[in-house]
Design an enzyme around this catalytic site. Sequence first.
Site, PDB file in Angstrom:
ATOM      1  N   HIS A 155      -4.615 -14.308 -43.688  1.00  0.00           N
ATOM      2  CA  HIS A 155      -3.648 -13.685 -42.769  1.00  0.00           C
ATOM      3  C   HIS A 155      -2.211 -13.977 -43.167  1.00  0.00           C
ATOM      4  O   HIS A 155      -1.295 -13.311 -42.694  1.00  0.00           O
ATOM      5  CB  HIS A 155      -3.897 -14.176 -41.344  1.00  0.00           C
ATOM      6  N   ASP A 363       6.278 -13.905 -43.756  1.00  0.00           N
ATOM      7  CA  ASP A 363       5.216 -13.668 -42.777  1.00  0.00           C
ATOM      8  C   ASP A 363       4.126 -12.840 -43.451  1.00  0.00           C
ATOM      9  O   ASP A 363       4.442 -11.919 -44.212  1.00  0.00           O
ATOM     10  CB  ASP A 363       5.799 -12.870 -41.588  1.00  0.00           C
TER      11      ASP A 363
END
Length: 468
Positions: A155, A363
């Site tokens: 992720h 991110d």
Amino acid sequence: MKRVVVVSNRVGLPNSADSAGGLVTGVRAAMRGRSGLWFGWSGKVATPAGDTHELVRADGIDYATVDLDDAAHRDFYLGFANGTLWPLCHFRLGLIEYAREQADAYEAANERFARILMPLLRPDDLVWVHDYHLIPLARALRRLGSRHRIGFFLHIPLPPPRALAILPNHRELFSSLLDYDLVGFQTDEDTDAFRAYCRGALGRLVRPDGTVMGPHRRTASGAFPIGIDAAAQQRMAADGANRATTRRLVDSLAGRRLIIGVDRLDYSKGLANRFTAFGRLLATRPQWRSRVTFLQIAAPSRIEIGRYREARRELERLAGKINGRHAEFDWQPIRYLNRGYRPAALAGFFRAAHVGLVTPLRDGMNLVAKEYVASQDPADPGVLVLSPFAGAAAELDRALIANPFDIDGVADALHRALLMPAEERRERWAALHATIARNGAERWQEAFIAALDAAAAPLPFAFAAAAP
Ligand code: ADQ
């Protein structure tokens, strides 16, 4: 249809209010309407933790959870996973802390998860492992005799090989990814980093289609950008516009513009730069004083780790400084809230905000960017200001892209967003929304599971000769 077994450190238990995390949000949306098993940590620390699991069943999904003991929580979860791998993968090399006993505890925690999970698996299951806490899980399962199709999805970002090589045990750790049948990432850039690492550091052949020839099997690799359920988010936001909380927020603005940021309080999210940029906007463009409010909702996260407590103190200091300098008796520039909100409340806030400010320093994807866009009123949408270092920027190029390290650049983008004419806002929003609706949570899940199901069987003979 084969049963899907999801394994992740945190499990999105039914009726849990704990939603301030992208993995749980994403997997929960992807599992909606499917049957399967979701296995992972209960979130509880108990000593001794024992080798048993707790089972809950809801909406066709079995949730099996195990506790962690104190030592595993400290050394595996807070230590190697969040003190070593998290900063490494977010390009914060100076923040990496490494201790061999923590690396060992990480291996041991993965072995324990595998031991408890193995008897719960049926021969035909597809096993889908999530995120950096569980990189060596497939290796541990294989050692116990698993012949399942096992896939892994990261992720968070994967930095380039030279950064990965900083980790003292990098070969042992990352070579264990070759015990999976499929390894998936958020973006092409992350996928390229993995392939380059396999070629360089592991000396593996990588075929043009991205399959890595490992010692025991072929490992397919690819980008599977995570998405949200855009239609559900849009409905929630439309309903949210009439919620009492949204109305109270709008009333409290007294006609001012609203900029919103929503994050876990994490140093990777670039909140200090964001506060500074908002301060710069007020300092350099006085016309916005008293005319715009910045609402930053930052849910505390990993507070046991010193770096997170420092980040929190820094934000309190900055908010105090900026408010002290610019506030009026009837206007506070930054409203800084250290708490989480339910998704429905957030959706209403997103819809009320003229600007969504999403400026992480790094991110994996950033679901808040997608939630903000999906929450807008198509007739009068707000503007997304997005960091190029969020995985989402690869898809959302019609956002206003602003480099969070360039404080003046973010202030410029805010100014532009606040002044953007309705026609340009609608045109940008339509393009962003089309992308988000197309690449939803369901498609993410279906694409990954289909690729895992199609992944090649183990090699009939070993490629061990090519091993490093
Ligand atoms: P996160 O780092 O947790 O996820 P993100 O993708 O933005 O980041 O997801 C956060 C989720 O939690 C969103 O659904 C958001 O609405 C919710 N949330 C955040 N702050 C909240 C608050 N204060 N109150 C309530 N809810 C809040 C990790 C990676 C990301 C990746 C996801 C999914 O770091 O890059 O996008 O996993 O893969």
